[in-house]
Write a protein that holds these residues in place. Structure first.
Motif, PDB file in Angstrom:
ATOM      1  N   ALA A   1       1.908  23.309  -0.092  1.00  0.00           N
ATOM      2  CA  ALA A   1       2.286  21.888   0.024  1.00  0.00           C
ATOM      3  C   ALA A   1       1.019  21.028   0.145  1.00  0.00           C
ATOM      4  CB  ALA A   1       3.195  21.674   1.234  1.00  0.00           C
ATOM      5  N   ARG A   2       0.068  21.462   0.967  1.00  0.00           N
ATOM      6  CA  ARG A   2      -1.181  20.691   1.120  1.00  0.00           C
ATOM      7  C   ARG A   2      -1.951  20.665  -0.192  1.00  0.00           C
ATOM      8  NH1 ARG A   2      -1.922  23.530   6.756  1.00  0.00           N
ATOM      9  NH2 ARG A   2      -1.320  21.856   8.153  1.00  0.00           N
ATOM     10  N   PHE A   3      -1.920  21.785  -0.912  1.00  0.00           N
ATOM     11  CA  PHE A   3      -2.634  21.866  -2.197  1.00  0.00           C
ATOM     12  C   PHE A   3      -2.080  20.827  -3.176  1.00  0.00           C
ATOM     13  CE2 PHE A   3      -2.806  23.237  -6.569  1.00  0.00           C
ATOM     14  CZ  PHE A   3      -4.152  23.527  -6.737  1.00  0.00           C
ATOM     15  N   TRP A   4      -0.733  20.762  -3.317  1.00  0.00           N
ATOM     16  CA  TRP A   4      -0.159  19.858  -4.323  1.00  0.00           C
ATOM     17  C   TRP A   4      -0.316  18.388  -3.914  1.00  0.00           C
ATOM     18  CZ3 TRP A   4      -0.162  21.389  -8.919  1.00  0.00           C
ATOM     19  CH2 TRP A   4       0.074  22.732  -9.222  1.00  0.00           C
ATOM     20  N   ALA A   5      -0.294  18.137  -2.611  1.00  0.00           N
ATOM     21  CA  ALA A   5      -0.520  16.745  -2.162  1.00  0.00           C
ATOM     22  C   ALA A   5      -1.959  16.342  -2.485  1.00  0.00           C
ATOM     23  CB  ALA A   5      -0.252  16.635  -0.666  1.00  0.00           C
ATOM     24  N   ALA A   6      -2.911  17.243  -2.269  1.00  0.00           N
ATOM     25  CA  ALA A   6      -4.321  16.932  -2.564  1.00  0.00           C
ATOM     26  C   ALA A   6      -4.529  16.826  -4.080  1.00  0.00           C
ATOM     27  CB  ALA A   6      -5.229  18.015  -1.977  1.00  0.00           C
TER      28      ALA A   6
ATOM     29  N   SER B   1       0.813  -1.219   0.000  1.00  0.00           N
ATOM     30  CA  SER B   1       0.000   0.000   0.000  1.00  0.00           C
ATOM     31  C   SER B   1       0.849   1.273   0.000  1.00  0.00           C
ATOM     32  CB  SER B   1      -0.911   0.019   1.234  1.00  0.00           C
ATOM     33  OG  SER B   1      -1.487   1.290   1.383  1.00  0.00           O
ATOM     34  N   PRO B   2       0.699   2.105  -1.039  1.00  0.00           N
ATOM     35  CA  PRO B   2       1.457   3.362  -1.052  1.00  0.00           C
ATOM     36  C   PRO B   2       1.013   4.298   0.076  1.00  0.00           C
ATOM     37  CG  PRO B   2      -0.140   3.314  -2.860  1.00  0.00           C
ATOM     38  CD  PRO B   2      -0.152   1.956  -2.221  1.00  0.00           C
ATOM     39  N   TYR B   3      -0.243   4.129   0.530  1.00  0.00           N
ATOM     40  CA  TYR B   3      -0.733   4.973   1.631  1.00  0.00           C
ATOM     41  C   TYR B   3       0.014   4.635   2.914  1.00  0.00           C
ATOM     42  CZ  TYR B   3      -4.400   5.567  -1.810  1.00  0.00           C
ATOM     43  OH  TYR B   3      -5.076   5.827  -2.975  1.00  0.00           O
ATOM     44  N   VAL B   4       0.263   3.351   3.098  1.00  0.00           N
ATOM     45  CA  VAL B   4       1.021   2.904   4.275  1.00  0.00           C
ATOM     46  C   VAL B   4       2.471   3.389   4.164  1.00  0.00           C
ATOM     47  CG1 VAL B   4       1.866   0.862   5.498  1.00  0.00           C
ATOM     48  CG2 VAL B   4      -0.491   0.915   4.631  1.00  0.00           C
TER      49      VAL B   4
ATOM     50  N   ILE C   1      -1.368   3.992  15.543  1.00  0.00           N
ATOM     51  CA  ILE C   1      -1.847   4.012  16.932  1.00  0.00           C
ATOM     52  C   ILE C   1      -0.755   4.681  17.768  1.00  0.00           C
ATOM     53  CG2 ILE C   1      -2.863   2.621  18.790  1.00  0.00           C
ATOM     54  CD1 ILE C   1      -4.223   1.819  16.233  1.00  0.00           C
ATOM     55  N   HIS C   2      -1.059   5.852  18.282  1.00  0.00           N
ATOM     56  CA  HIS C   2      -0.075   6.590  19.099  1.00  0.00           C
ATOM     57  C   HIS C   2      -0.538   6.553  20.552  1.00  0.00           C
ATOM     58  CE1 HIS C   2       2.014  10.680  20.103  1.00  0.00           C
ATOM     59  NE2 HIS C   2       2.661   9.650  20.589  1.00  0.00           N
ATOM     60  N   ASN C   3       0.230   5.912  21.393  1.00  0.00           N
ATOM     61  CA  ASN C   3      -0.134   5.761  22.815  1.00  0.00           C
ATOM     62  C   ASN C   3      -1.577   5.286  22.969  1.00  0.00           C
ATOM     63  OD1 ASN C   3       2.420   6.580  23.529  1.00  0.00           O
ATOM     64  ND2 ASN C   3       1.857   8.723  23.759  1.00  0.00           N
ATOM     65  N   GLY C   4      -1.946   4.315  22.136  1.00  0.00           N
ATOM     66  CA  GLY C   4      -3.266   3.694  22.256  1.00  0.00           C
ATOM     67  C   GLY C   4      -4.371   4.396  21.468  1.00  0.00           C
ATOM     68  N   LYS C   5      -4.080   5.595  20.909  1.00  0.00           N
ATOM     69  CA  LYS C   5      -5.140   6.321  20.190  1.00  0.00           C
ATOM     70  C   LYS C   5      -4.921   6.221  18.679  1.00  0.00           C
ATOM     71  CE  LYS C   5      -5.727   9.976  23.581  1.00  0.00           C
ATOM     72  NZ  LYS C   5      -5.266  11.346  23.733  1.00  0.00           N
ATOM     73  N   PRO C   6      -5.957   5.814  17.901  1.00  0.00           N
ATOM     74  CA  PRO C   6      -5.779   5.659  16.459  1.00  0.00           C
ATOM     75  C   PRO C   6      -5.879   6.983  15.690  1.00  0.00           C
ATOM     76  CG  PRO C   6      -7.989   4.980  17.117  1.00  0.00           C
ATOM     77  CD  PRO C   6      -7.301   5.407  18.368  1.00  0.00           C
ATOM     78  N   VAL C   7      -5.077   7.074  14.622  1.00  0.00           N
ATOM     79  CA  VAL C   7      -5.164   8.185  13.672  1.00  0.00           C
ATOM     80  C   VAL C   7      -5.286   7.533  12.294  1.00  0.00           C
ATOM     81  CG1 VAL C   7      -4.112  10.330  12.840  1.00  0.00           C
ATOM     82  CG2 VAL C   7      -3.555   9.494  15.136  1.00  0.00           C
ATOM     83  N   CYS C   8      -6.269   7.993  11.486  1.00  0.00           N
ATOM     84  CA  CYS C   8      -6.548   7.364  10.184  1.00  0.00           C
ATOM     85  C   CYS C   8      -6.353   8.354   9.036  1.00  0.00           C
ATOM     86  CB  CYS C   8      -7.991   6.856  10.143  1.00  0.00           C
ATOM     87  SG  CYS C   8      -8.363   5.724  11.500  1.00  0.00           S
ATOM     88  N   GLU C   9      -6.226   7.823   7.834  1.00  0.00           N
ATOM     89  CA  GLU C   9      -6.042   8.558   6.568  1.00  0.00           C
ATOM     90  C   GLU C   9      -4.582   9.009   6.432  1.00  0.00           C
ATOM     91  OE1 GLU C   9      -9.243   8.061   4.386  1.00  0.00           O
ATOM     92  OE2 GLU C   9      -7.768   9.529   3.705  1.00  0.00           O
ATOM     93  N   SER C  10      -3.921   8.542   5.363  1.00  0.00           N
ATOM     94  CA  SER C  10      -2.484   8.788   5.229  1.00  0.00           C
ATOM     95  C   SER C  10      -2.106  10.269   5.322  1.00  0.00           C
ATOM     96  CB  SER C  10      -1.969   8.175   3.935  1.00  0.00           C
ATOM     97  OG  SER C  10      -2.607   8.734   2.811  1.00  0.00           O
ATOM     98  N   SER C  11      -2.869  11.148   4.658  1.00  0.00           N
ATOM     99  CA  SER C  11      -2.491  12.576   4.678  1.00  0.00           C
ATOM    100  C   SER C  11      -2.616  13.136   6.098  1.00  0.00           C
ATOM    101  CB  SER C  11      -3.370  13.382   3.713  1.00  0.00           C
ATOM    102  OG  SER C  11      -4.731  13.241   4.077  1.00  0.00           O
ATOM    103  N   VAL C  12      -3.658  12.692   6.805  1.00  0.00           N
ATOM    104  CA  VAL C  12      -3.877  13.166   8.180  1.00  0.00           C
ATOM    105  C   VAL C  12      -2.768  12.611   9.083  1.00  0.00           C
ATOM    106  CG1 VAL C  12      -5.478  13.073  10.136  1.00  0.00           C
ATOM    107  CG2 VAL C  12      -6.368  13.327   7.815  1.00  0.00           C
ATOM    108  N   ILE C  13      -2.419  11.346   8.860  1.00  0.00           N
ATOM    109  CA  ILE C  13      -1.401  10.715   9.717  1.00  0.00           C
ATOM    110  C   ILE C  13      -0.039  11.388   9.540  1.00  0.00           C
ATOM    111  CG2 ILE C  13      -0.206   8.573  10.323  1.00  0.00           C
ATOM    112  CD1 ILE C  13      -2.631   7.008   9.208  1.00  0.00           C
ATOM    113  N   VAL C  14       0.332  11.648   8.259  1.00  0.00           N
ATOM    114  CA  VAL C  14       1.651  12.249   8.012  1.00  0.00           C
ATOM    115  C   VAL C  14       1.710  13.642   8.668  1.00  0.00           C
ATOM    116  CG1 VAL C  14       3.223  13.122   6.232  1.00  0.00           C
ATOM    117  CG2 VAL C  14       2.105  10.915   5.917  1.00  0.00           C
ATOM    118  N   GLN C  15       0.628  14.403   8.554  1.00  0.00           N
ATOM    119  CA  GLN C  15       0.605  15.733   9.177  1.00  0.00           C
ATOM    120  C   GLN C  15       0.594  15.609  10.701  1.00  0.00           C
ATOM    121  OE1 GLN C  15      -1.839  18.804   7.285  1.00  0.00           O
ATOM    122  NE2 GLN C  15      -2.329  17.332   5.691  1.00  0.00           N
ATOM    123  N   TYR C  16      -0.095  14.589  11.206  1.00  0.00           N
ATOM    124  CA  TYR C  16      -0.137  14.359  12.657  1.00  0.00           C
ATOM    125  C   TYR C  16       1.271  14.071  13.185  1.00  0.00           C
ATOM    126  CZ  TYR C  16      -1.014  12.058  17.113  1.00  0.00           C
ATOM    127  OH  TYR C  16      -0.981  11.710  18.438  1.00  0.00           O
TER     128      TYR C  16
END
Ligand code: GSH
Length: 237
Positions: free
Chosen positions: A99-104, A16-19, A61-76
């Motif tokens: 940067a966010r514009f070109w990634a989207a 998965s490229p998202y992973v 999963i960061h300290n037990g809390k999940p974060v989803c969606e590759s773009s959101v995770i990378v920014q997180y």
């Protein structure tokens, strides 16, 4: 363990490229993490509970809390570990927005056009997709010119957010190039992107994260054969 008491676990799937976006970001930041391979044909209860909306990888999963969606995770990752390793998003708000514009743009416009070029139902649809993809690539070439300001990466001298988001697709880009006998980032039409892609795949972090092109081709052929068998079975019934 990420260090400093942080625990990071990544639910992923090798192709998965998202992973791979998330793996690139974690490694660029110098963060340790546990990787858990998911069988997407038989998803774990943990994945279903961690990403109940989309039920997809990646999930961090960061300290037990999940974060989803590759773009959101990378920014997180960039935000939550701002003091660790290089920053992926630029400090300047306008540059950050660009940067966010070109990634989207890559995830929406270019991806949609490329898929239409490959999987359009008719030859006309494919030709239309090819034309749209060429136009999108030309625009992305301009995005690279503006963001990099003559430096090697979208992020300037170092790999940044757009580099991670686009760079993670290079395994599949190269596999598809080989299968289709084409070059998506063609030096003749998009010389900056072509040179950027060559540079990106040579990075140690890219070599560590991007899957083997031959393995991706094998997987693509297997998926194609499975889809053809399912279509034949549906027609026969
Ligand atoms: N927009 C999502 C896409 C994630 C995605 O499509 N993941 C695929 C693997 S490449 C998946 O988990 N597929 C399982 C499914 O669709 O059930 C992201 O950026 O994270």
């Amino acid at each position: 363990m990420a260090g400093g008491g942080d625990e990071l676990k990544l639910l992923g799937m090798w192709a998965s490229p998202y992973v791979q976006r998330v793996e690139l970001a974690l490694r660029l930041k110098g963060l340790d993490y546990d990787y858990v391979e998911e069988d997407l044909g038989n998803k774990s209860e943990f994945l279903l509970a961690s990403n109940p909306v989309h039920k997809k990888v990646p999930v961090l999963i960061h300290n037990g809390k999940p974060v989803c969606e590759s773009s959101v995770i990378v920014q997180y990752i960039d935000e939550a570990f701002a003091g660790t390793g290089p920053n992926l998003l630029p400090a300047d708000s306008h540059e950050r927005a660009a940067a966010r514009f070109w990634a989207a743009f890559n995830d929406d416009t270019l991806k949609k056009a490329s898929e239409q070029a490959l999987r359009g139902k008719t030859e006309e649809e494919k030709a239309e997709g090819k034309k749209k993809a060429a136009e999108a690539l030309e625009k992305l070439e301009g995005g690279l010119r503006d963001c990099s300001k003559g430096k090697p990466f979208f992020g300037g001298d170092t790999v940044g957010y757009v580099d991670v988001m686009l760079g993670a697709t290079l395994g599949w880009v190269r596999a598809t190039d080989q299968m289709q006998g084409r070059k998506m980032f063609d030096p003749a039409t998009t010389p900056l992107l072509a040179a950027w892609a060559e540079r990106f795949v040579e990075l140690d972090v890219a070599k560590a994260v991007l899957p083997d092109v031959e393995k991706l081709i094998e997987l693509a052929k297997m998926r194609h054969a499975q889809a053809a068998a399912a279509a034949a079975a549906a027609q026969a019934s």
